[in-house]
Write a protein that holds these residues in place. Structure first.
Motif, mmCIF file in Angstrom:
data_model
loop_
_atom_site.group_PDB
_atom_site.id
_atom_site.type_symbol
_atom_site.label_atom_id
_atom_site.label_comp_id
_atom_site.label_asym_id
_atom_site.label_seq_id
_atom_site.Cartn_x
_atom_site.Cartn_y
_atom_site.Cartn_z
ATOM 1 N N SER A 189 -2.736 4.672 3.559
ATOM 2 C CA SER A 189 -1.229 3.961 3.944
ATOM 3 C C SER A 189 -0.860 4.192 5.270
ATOM 4 O O SER A 189 -0.323 3.139 5.819
ATOM 5 C CB SER A 189 -0.394 4.377 3.053
ATOM 6 N N THR A 217 1.616 6.772 -6.928
ATOM 7 C CA THR A 217 0.323 7.455 -6.963
ATOM 8 C C THR A 217 0.914 9.205 -6.813
ATOM 9 O O THR A 217 0.433 9.818 -7.825
ATOM 10 C CB THR A 217 -0.462 7.161 -6.121
ATOM 11 N N LEU A 218 1.685 9.235 -5.951
ATOM 12 C CA LEU A 218 2.270 10.515 -5.717
ATOM 13 C C LEU A 218 3.218 11.024 -6.729
ATOM 14 O O LEU A 218 3.437 12.407 -6.930
ATOM 15 C CB LEU A 218 2.892 10.771 -4.382
ATOM 16 N N THR A 251 -7.307 13.528 -3.446
ATOM 17 C CA THR A 251 -6.941 12.021 -3.464
ATOM 18 C C THR A 251 -5.440 11.848 -2.999
ATOM 19 O O THR A 251 -5.574 10.627 -2.233
ATOM 20 C CB THR A 251 -6.783 11.793 -5.288
ATOM 21 N N PHE A 252 -4.638 12.366 -3.205
ATOM 22 C CA PHE A 252 -3.239 12.195 -2.558
ATOM 23 C C PHE A 252 -3.386 11.934 -1.081
ATOM 24 O O PHE A 252 -2.771 11.121 -0.283
ATOM 25 C CB PHE A 252 -2.366 13.276 -2.932
ATOM 26 N N THR A 261 9.640 3.590 -0.229
ATOM 27 C CA THR A 261 8.889 2.591 0.657
ATOM 28 C C THR A 261 10.095 2.113 1.668
ATOM 29 O O THR A 261 9.804 1.883 2.870
ATOM 30 C CB THR A 261 8.234 1.626 -0.224
ATOM 31 N N ILE A 318 -5.150 8.776 -0.123
ATOM 32 C CA ILE A 318 -4.324 7.427 -0.225
ATOM 33 C C ILE A 318 -3.418 7.627 0.930
ATOM 34 O O ILE A 318 -3.034 6.414 1.301
ATOM 35 C CB ILE A 318 -3.733 7.499 -1.639
ATOM 36 N N SER A 319 -2.807 8.750 1.245
ATOM 37 C CA SER A 319 -1.709 8.798 2.095
ATOM 38 C C SER A 319 -2.306 8.510 3.555
ATOM 39 O O SER A 319 -1.677 7.546 4.421
ATOM 40 C CB SER A 319 -1.135 10.135 2.223
ATOM 41 N N VAL A 364 0.988 -1.124 0.123
ATOM 42 C CA VAL A 364 0.131 0.040 0.149
ATOM 43 C C VAL A 364 0.851 1.183 0.079
ATOM 44 O O VAL A 364 0.577 2.198 -0.781
ATOM 45 C CB VAL A 364 -0.944 0.144 1.189
ATOM 46 N N LEU A 365 1.888 1.212 0.739
ATOM 47 C CA LEU A 365 2.831 2.359 0.768
ATOM 48 C C LEU A 365 3.590 2.462 -0.553
ATOM 49 O O LEU A 365 3.702 3.796 -0.794
ATOM 50 C CB LEU A 365 4.019 1.934 1.950
ATOM 51 N N THR A 415 1.136 3.901 -3.049
ATOM 52 C CA THR A 415 1.137 5.491 -2.440
ATOM 53 C C THR A 415 1.897 6.493 -3.173
ATOM 54 O O THR A 415 1.741 7.426 -3.715
ATOM 55 C CB THR A 415 1.261 5.618 -0.948
ATOM 56 N N PHE A 416 3.352 5.956 -3.091
ATOM 57 C CA PHE A 416 4.617 6.671 -3.450
ATOM 58 C C PHE A 416 4.351 6.709 -5.175
ATOM 59 O O PHE A 416 4.978 7.910 -5.645
ATOM 60 C CB PHE A 416 5.816 6.061 -3.171
#
Length: 346
Positions: A220, A9-10, A212-213, A312, A216-217, A2-3, A6-7
């Motif tokens: 995570s 996506t960012l 959204t960010f 991550t 998601i963060s 998940v982490l 997240t990265f």
């Protein structure tokens, strides 16, 4: 996993802007040049930039061409091979090889490796450019040039002589670590010349996607806290349930330091198999998500997998090891309080 996603996506929106706006800043120049040569040199010197002045021919087509299912263009933007390669060198991207006189290369608007067989007939019907190859490496921002066609230098000079009124220019600025330079954009605004910049594009994407960010963060972080808490209390419950066995070790002559070492090894068997399995799971998870999130044709492996994994591991591993250390320390203290009175009674 998940982490890592997240990265991914960012970070990917920033990678995507490298194709939408491939240089730090670029401006379209009309016949009456509003940006002087001295101003260009001034920006180069002040901000440690390099500027490439590209000459293009905007040629009208006989029939409109669909560069996507819904969007059409009534013209093409022709650029010479040497000019294109100069821009690729500026952007640190792969250059094209030599082209034959009647050979042309189309810049794909959408990332695609599909074979190309297109013919562009000019409006006056006197010229037809046959395209057999395509590239995903666009030299300009799509807002400035959508249907870009690369031809040999000889062909470009031939077309430039025949269509002298079709020429215009685009000036591209680029430099090391300049894509997020706000001062450059603020300085360029003073020229009153229209432009496109990677900084403003990145800022727009960040602001538009910040909810959204954030969501998601938060998900995570929630997973992160949950897993750490579960491992911490599982370690305590498992180890403290063996208090009597550790007490027996103390009676047999084991020192508290040696018992703590046994606890550390026992905890390692609880903490490290999930870590290894989690990393393997994360690699496949990030790789799978990258095909949904990123453009796999124009991004490299580092952007899609290497960078998210690096971030991550860099964030997750120190905290994970800290939880391991705190769990062992807490167990050691409680075992010491439980064992020492027994030893003293002996």
């Amino acid at each position: 996993m998940v982490l890592g996603v997240t990265f991914l996506t960012l970070s990917y929106p920033y990678e995507a802007t490298k194709r939408i706006v491939p240089t730090t800043l670029e401006t379209k120049i009309a016949k009456k040049r509003p940006l002087s040569t001295s101003e260009i040199k001034s920006f180069e010197q002040k901000f440690a930039l390099k500027a490439v002045d590209s000459k293009l021919l905007q040629l009208k087509l006989k029939d409109k061409w669909y560069f996507s299912k819904r969007n059409t263009s009534d013209h093409i933007d022709v650029i010479s091979l040497s000019n294109y390669n100069e821009l690729m060198a500026l952007q640190h991207r792969e250059q094209l090889k030599k082209l034959a006189l009647n050979e042309a290369v189309l810049v794909n608007y959408y990332a695609s490796l599909a074979p190309v067989n297109e013919s562009f007939t000019l409006k006056d019907g006197s010229q037809t450019l046959q395209v057999k190859k395509a590239t995903n490496q666009n030299p300009f921002a799509f807002a400035n040039s959508v249907v870009t066609v690369i031809v040999s230098d000889a062909k470009f000079n031939e077309l430039a002589q025949k269509y002298p009124n079709a020429s215009y220019a685009i000036v591209s600025f680029d430099g090391k670590n300049m894509r997020d330079n706000e001062k450059l954009v603020q300085a360029f605004k003073k020229t009153k010349v229209a432009y496109f910049s990677s900084y403003e594009r990145n800022k727009l994407i960040t602001n538009a996607n910040s909810p959204t960010f954030l969501m998601i963060s938060m998900i995570s972080i929630l997973f992160f806290v949950t897993i750490s808490t579960i491992l911490y209390f599982t370690a305590r419950i498992e180890e403290l349930s063996l208090s009597e066995e550790y007490d027996t070790l103390a009676k047999l002559g084991y020192q508290i330091k040696e018992i703590r070492h046994v606890v550390a090894v026992e905890n390692a068997w609880l903490f490290f198999p999930p870590l290894i399995l989690g990393l393997v799971n994360g690699v496949f998870g990030i790789l799978g998500a990258s095909y949904l999130i990123t453009d796999s044709l124009t991004t490299n492996w580092y952007s899609r997998l290497g960078q998210p994994l690096l971030y991550t591991i860099g964030l997750f591993l120190p905290i994970y090891l800290l939880v391991y250390y705190l769990a062992g320390r807490s167990i050691g203290k409680e075992l010491k309080e439980y064992i020492e009175p027994t030893i003293y009674k002996m």
